[in-house]
Write an enzyme that holds these catalytic residues in place. Structure first.
Site, PDB file in Angstrom:
ATOM      1  N   ASP A 290      38.487  28.610  55.865  1.00 40.07           N
ATOM      2  CA  ASP A 290      38.943  28.576  54.477  1.00 40.07           C
ATOM      3  C   ASP A 290      39.098  27.105  54.119  1.00 40.07           C
ATOM      4  O   ASP A 290      40.035  26.447  54.570  1.00 40.07           O
ATOM      5  CB  ASP A 290      40.283  29.331  54.369  1.00 40.07           C
ATOM      6  CG  ASP A 290      40.929  29.180  52.990  1.00 40.07           C
ATOM      7  OD1 ASP A 290      40.297  28.599  52.086  1.00 40.07           O
ATOM      8  OD2 ASP A 290      42.075  29.651  52.829  1.00 40.07           O
TER       9      ASP A 290
ATOM     10  N   LYS B 168      38.527  19.141  46.361  1.00 47.10           N
ATOM     11  CA  LYS B 168      37.683  20.327  46.143  1.00 47.10           C
ATOM     12  C   LYS B 168      37.402  20.520  44.647  1.00 47.10           C
ATOM     13  O   LYS B 168      36.371  21.062  44.266  1.00 47.10           O
ATOM     14  CB  LYS B 168      38.399  21.547  46.719  1.00 47.10           C
ATOM     15  CG  LYS B 168      37.638  22.848  46.631  1.00 47.10           C
ATOM     16  CD  LYS B 168      38.385  23.939  47.373  1.00 47.10           C
ATOM     17  CE  LYS B 168      37.786  25.304  47.184  1.00 47.10           C
ATOM     18  NZ  LYS B 168      38.564  26.347  47.894  1.00 47.10           N
TER      19      LYS B 168
ATOM     20  N   GLU C 228      35.868  33.704  48.330  1.00 48.31           N
ATOM     21  CA  GLU C 228      37.242  33.834  48.833  1.00 48.31           C
ATOM     22  C   GLU C 228      37.838  35.225  48.588  1.00 48.31           C
ATOM     23  O   GLU C 228      38.421  35.814  49.508  1.00 48.31           O
ATOM     24  CB  GLU C 228      38.130  32.741  48.206  1.00 48.31           C
ATOM     25  CG  GLU C 228      37.806  31.356  48.752  1.00 48.31           C
ATOM     26  CD  GLU C 228      38.368  30.210  47.916  1.00 48.31           C
ATOM     27  OE1 GLU C 228      39.123  30.471  46.960  1.00 48.31           O
ATOM     28  OE2 GLU C 228      38.034  29.049  48.216  1.00 48.31           O
TER      29      GLU C 228
ATOM     30  N   ASP D 205      45.015  35.502  43.294  1.00 48.88           N
ATOM     31  CA  ASP D 205      45.165  34.326  44.177  1.00 48.88           C
ATOM     32  C   ASP D 205      45.938  33.229  43.450  1.00 48.88           C
ATOM     33  O   ASP D 205      45.397  32.558  42.573  1.00 48.88           O
ATOM     34  CB  ASP D 205      43.761  33.844  44.580  1.00 48.88           C
ATOM     35  CG  ASP D 205      43.795  32.650  45.539  1.00 48.88           C
ATOM     36  OD1 ASP D 205      44.869  32.049  45.729  1.00 48.88           O
ATOM     37  OD2 ASP D 205      42.728  32.327  46.095  1.00 48.88           O
TER      38      ASP D 205
END
Ligand code: AMP
Length: 622
Positions: free
Chosen positions: A7, A68, A168, A190
């Site tokens: 991850d 990211k 994800e 999330d």
């Protein structure tokens, strides 16, 4: 060699593996699973993880976190993030982000991610007593092609063999074993430290598809900390960065404590859970709109969702859980640590891909195709069927017609690549559809179907719709192409994009001109008598000029071709109209006018795309 799941997160990254039939996260020497996604560049080499995070205040000019957010994006698209995270970008590079780094060459987000991945790989080597096999790396469902490609590049730089990228939310669903169900629709909520997203997944015959995703890239637990600090110390004005950080750290600790206790201390003030919930309610409410949006985009209501999965540290807050339960009308799955659930799912997927899975016999295939797939049409142009990075399985179809009168066969040339002209792409296969009935050009309707199945195999079939004559081919699109070749092809398509498009437009104009001239010649042979001499000469003059100009190979002449084609269209319109009216009254009387287009071989968009005449035209007469 065990495969690993990674991850690669905005704030933290994890690596997990299946051992003894169970997926677990690998820990560092201090027993921590989470590796902060933070890198500091130093003369002696990069410092990665917790140390880089803790020392970040001392080294603001050489420490990079949250990178990211910049992966695979152009500098122009992330100036706001650069401002928030106080990064200075290298202005001389407009195509991708490069951060200026004091005393060091500029660094890219891909390089930062590669350092994080290398650290995780080292951890895996230590825990597994040897090199890991391949890696499944997770990416947000909303990541586009460039962001996915950047993630793969980072993995390659880190010396990892990427088995595949996995969304994800799909990883989270796999962690809960939802892939073992026959079918279903799932919502994955999330909420991390700085980002929020919700995805709606559809599971069918072992394949997950992301139906919709929505979210806010600037919403998360950090907002809870700020709101809590501001509510307890409304008049707080930090004298220094260090004071502000101390307060935020205290607020974060208080927030965490409130997830397990009815009250907690914040720098000498008691905060109750109720108070905290009042403070964060407006922030949590902001997630509702995204959930509603994602459901609407997926064409579903909350009642259609079979299960809800929680991901991200902030879903530990009881109020958030209650909110999600109320929103979807069911208790969410929350048994697996929400920080680890994505890495766990990635490890389970990686294990399944070993082929000798400890977990399941089913080979679950979730993949995207690396380069676009298309068909060569008249003039050597590529008609794209399936764009690159499409998740598989996927299918697409288009209808074509013939180019020449009496054409009894057509060549189908399947190509892979992103260039406009077939000759610049990779040829995957050719086949010929034979035995077409002899018809005037443009009448036959040939439906071509592309299907990439779950194994990545491309099936192409072509069928002439009036006669039902059909032929098929099966090719393996990725076979024989190395990653480097894929990269070189993509680079070439970017470098040549402009000239390719010009070439393509010239060819399209020429093909269109030829079509118009062909139709006109035919009409004149049959119905010259319907024109007076003046009109005939006017039309012939423009037709000759168009025929002449269509011989060019210079893209700069395209405008002359299209201008002449339009002029010819305009001056021959009354002639065409008169013929259509006569045909309608005579031949088509009693039939609906809107079927005429279909009979003339027009596609739904009104254009007429033709396939190459078969090089070897069969002699069969039908
Ligand atoms: P992630 O980005 O998924 O690692 O989530 C990090 C966020 O989760 C941060 O804002 C943390 O403060 C928050 N978090 C972690 N543990 C807890 C907890 N027990 N209660 C509330 N928030 C937490």
């Amino acid at each position: 060699m065990a495969n690993i799941g990674i991850d690669l997160g905005t704030t933290n990254s994890l690596v997990a593996v299946v051992m003894g039939g169970k997926a677990r996260c690998l820990l560092d020497e201090d027993g921590r699973a989470m590796l902060p996604s933070v890198v500091r560049y130093e003369a002696g080499g990069p410092v990665v993880g917790l140390k880089a995070l803790e020392q970040a205040p001392q080294y603001p000019g050489t420490t990079f976190s949250s990178t990211k957010r910049f992966m695979g994006r152009a500098p122009a698209d992330c100036t706001e993030d650069a401002r928030i995270f106080r990064y200075r970008m290298d202005d001389s590079e407009p195509r991708f982000v490069r951060f200026l780094c004091e005393g060091h060459a500029p660094v890219t987000p891909v390089e930062v991610a590669a350092e994080v991945l290398k650290a995780l790989k080292v951890r895996a080597v230590e825990c597994l007593f040897g090199d890991p096999g391949g890696a499944v790396i997770t990416v947000p469902a909303y990541f586009d092609d460039a962001q996915r490609q950047a993630t793969k590049d980072a993995a390659r730089l880190a010396g990892l063999d990427v088995l595949r990228l996995l969304n994800e939310p799909t990883a989270a669903a796999i962690a809960y074993g939802l892939d073992q169900r026959a079918s279903g629709r799932f919502a994955v909520y999330d909420l991390g430290g700085g980002t929020f997203d919700v995805s709606i997944l559809d599971l069918n015959e072992g394949i997950f598809q992301v139906l919709a995703t929505a979210g806010d890239t600037h919403l998360g637990g950090d907002d809870f900390d700020r709101a809590l600090a501001a509510s307890v110390f409304p008049r707080f004005a930090a004298d220094s960065d260090s004071d502000a950080r101390t307060l935020m750290a205290a607020a974060e600790a208080c927030k965490r404590a409130l997830s397990g206790a009815p009250s907690a201390d914040l720098l000498g003030h008691t905060v109750t859970r109720e108070q905290f919930e009042g403070v964060i309610a407006p922030i949590v409410a902001r997630t509702t709109a995204a959930c509603t949006q994602a459901l609407a985009d997926a064409g579903l209501t909350a009642a259609d969702v079979d299960a809800v999965v929680l991901v991200g540290g902030s879903t530990r807050v009881p109020y958030v859980r209650q909110h999600v339960a109320a929103l979807f009308g069911r208790q969410p799955f929350a048994d697996i640590n929400p920080d680890e659930v994505v890495a766990i799912g990635a490890a389970m997927q990686a294990d399944i891909l070993t082929g000798s899975s400890q977990l399941s016999d089913d080979l679950l295939l979730l993949d995207v195709i690396p380069l676009s797939l298309g068909l060569e049409v008249m003039g050597g142009i590529v008609e794209k069927f399936i764009p690159r990075c499409s998740p598989i399985p996927i299918s697409a179809s288009q209808t074509f017609t013939t180019h020449a009168d009496g054409q009894t066969g057509i060549d189908l040339h399947i190509v892979q690549g992103d260039r406009e002209l077939a000759r610049d792409n990779r040829s995957l296969g050719r086949f010929t559809l034979r035995g077409l009935p002899r018809l005037p050009a443009g009448i036959a309707r040939i439906k071509v179907d592309f299907l990439v199945d779950a194994d990545g195999i491309l099936h192409v079939s072509a069928k002439e719709e009036f006669t039902g004559i059909e032929t098929k081919i099966e090719v393996k699109p990725s076979y024989g192409l190395t990653e480097d070749e894929i990269e070189a092809m993509l680079e070439a398509s970017i470098d040549n994009a402009e000239t390719d498009v010009e070439d393509r437009m010239l060819i399209e104009a020429k093909v269109e001109a030829e079509g118009i001239l062909h139709a006109l010649d035919k009409a004149l042979v049959m119905d010259r008598a319907m024109l007076d001499d003046a009109a005939f000469h006017r039309i012939s003059r423009v037709a000759e000029a168009l025929r002449e100009s269509a011989l060019t190979t210079n893209p700069a002449d395209r405008k002359r071709i299209t201008d002449l084609a339009h002029e010819l269209d305009a001056i021959s319109a009354p002639f065409a109209q008169a013929r259509i009216e006569r045909d309608l009254t005579l031949a088509l009387s009693g039939r609906a006018a809107d079927t005429v287009g279909a009979e003339l071989g027009l596609n739904a968009d009104g254009t007429r795309k033709t396939l190459a005449e078969a090089t070897e035209v069969p002699h069969a007469r039908s």
